[in-house]
Design an enzyme around this catalytic site. Sequence first.
Site, PDB file in Angstrom:
ATOM      1  N   GLN A   1       0.803  -1.207  -0.044  1.00  0.00           N
ATOM      2  CA  GLN A   1       0.042  -0.038   0.091  1.00  0.00           C
ATOM      3  C   GLN A   1       0.714   1.296   0.039  1.00  0.00           C
ATOM      4  OE1 GLN A   1      -2.008  -1.325   3.910  1.00  0.00           O
ATOM      5  NE2 GLN A   1      -1.501   1.021   4.581  1.00  0.00           N
ATOM      6  N   CYS A  11      -5.307   0.766   3.499  1.00  0.00           N
ATOM      7  CA  CYS A  11      -5.659  -0.658   3.950  1.00  0.00           C
ATOM      8  C   CYS A  11      -7.057  -1.034   3.605  1.00  0.00           C
ATOM      9  CB  CYS A  11      -5.143  -0.820   5.267  1.00  0.00           C
ATOM     10  SG  CYS A  11      -6.311   0.099   6.304  1.00  0.00           S
ATOM     11  N   HIS A  45      -6.776  -1.355  11.098  1.00  0.00           N
ATOM     12  CA  HIS A  45      -6.324  -1.911  10.031  1.00  0.00           C
ATOM     13  C   HIS A  45      -7.066  -2.719   9.451  1.00  0.00           C
ATOM     14  CE1 HIS A  45      -3.082  -2.633   7.288  1.00  0.00           C
ATOM     15  NE2 HIS A  45      -2.925  -3.631   7.703  1.00  0.00           N
ATOM     16  N   ASN A  48      -1.803  -9.397   4.305  1.00  0.00           N
ATOM     17  CA  ASN A  48      -1.433  -8.047   4.488  1.00  0.00           C
ATOM     18  C   ASN A  48      -1.286  -7.261   3.319  1.00  0.00           C
ATOM     19  OD1 ASN A  48      -1.252  -5.941   6.146  1.00  0.00           O
ATOM     20  ND2 ASN A  48       0.585  -6.273   7.321  1.00  0.00           N
TER      21      ASN A  48
END
Length: 357
Positions: free
Chosen positions: A161, A167, A303, A323
């Site tokens: 990112q 996110c 997140h 992630n």
Amino acid sequence: MDGFYLISKSESPKKNTVLAGFAILGLAALVGLFMIVNTPNHESTILSQYKTEEQEFTDYMIKFNKNYNTDEEYLKRFKIFRENSAFIRVHNSLDKDWTLGINQFVDMTLDEFREIYLSNEITVPEEEETEDFHREHYENVEAPTSIDWRSKGAVQGVKYQGQCGGCWSFSTVSAVESSWFIAGHGLPDLSEQQLLDCGGPFGNYGCAGGNIVYGFSYVQKYGLTSESIYPYQAATKTCNTSKQSQKIASIKYVVKVTANDPNALMAAVAVAPVSIGAQADQAAWMYYKGGIVTGSCGIVLNHAVNIVGYNNGNNPPYWIVRNSWGSWWGENGYIRIAISGGNGICGVNMMPMYPVS
Ligand SMILES: *[C@@H]1O[C@H](CO)[C@@H](O)[C@H](O)[C@H]1NC(C)=O
């Protein structure tokens, strides 16, 4: 040392004796010097420790392509690096289920990290807080002992990112990619940038933060175009409506999984990868290297990520979490988090949902 050559057969015995004498003297001198150097001298111990750490820091800067513009900045980053490295060494000495490592974030403080990479606290919108939508979609599913959607080709490669708190768009997009795949269309590579630029009217703030709930609301209305048509720029730009209209994938509805119930979550993950919220501003995430996180990470969601599998037969049992901090973070971009009841470790049970295409 040269001493070893003195026993060579080609030399005369006398010469050898003389040379051997010199060798013994030389050895004695070396031993004496060693003893002098080794006399306790805290100043030089500290200095050599500092030099070792500065060498580590120089290696770090090269490996992660770090440039600091001023001496001041260099010293500030070196100080943070030393403190974080010490923290990581102590953690790794405690024999926990997970290890921490030197990564791209080790020259940042927790506060800086939170500011750049994470959202403000993510909350489930009021009107949706108590209700589970479309629970029938997963609740009669018998969850297998383990599942990993990656091995079914249902999950795109890990993305990065960058210095953007987007996110929420990565979590939304990843879930839509998987749901499009599960619906039988193949695995697309969809655009996070479209959500950053165009998702504002649904309650999102681009790189300043957003919510997977509002990300899915946008996708329900507009669908998503591809990464190649609307490529990632790690910054919020003006919505390009001509790109927005080139829809590649869409969703029909979003299933809201019962919160704080790991059995419900496992049944849901058995049906599809699930978008979740998590608290990710603690060392457990920031410097995560590998293993199974079993605690110390809080439950204030800031997140958004994706559960793409789990293993309930392991001790401890764990979720496999994708992630968006690049593939060099954690376990090739993934983190494993222990399955537990209530809010879950790092709050992973609190806000699970997934789209259906
Ligand atoms: C939108 O994207 C197209 C390419 O698909 C480009 O030609 C156009 O200039 C862009 N519009 C804006 C306002 O940036």
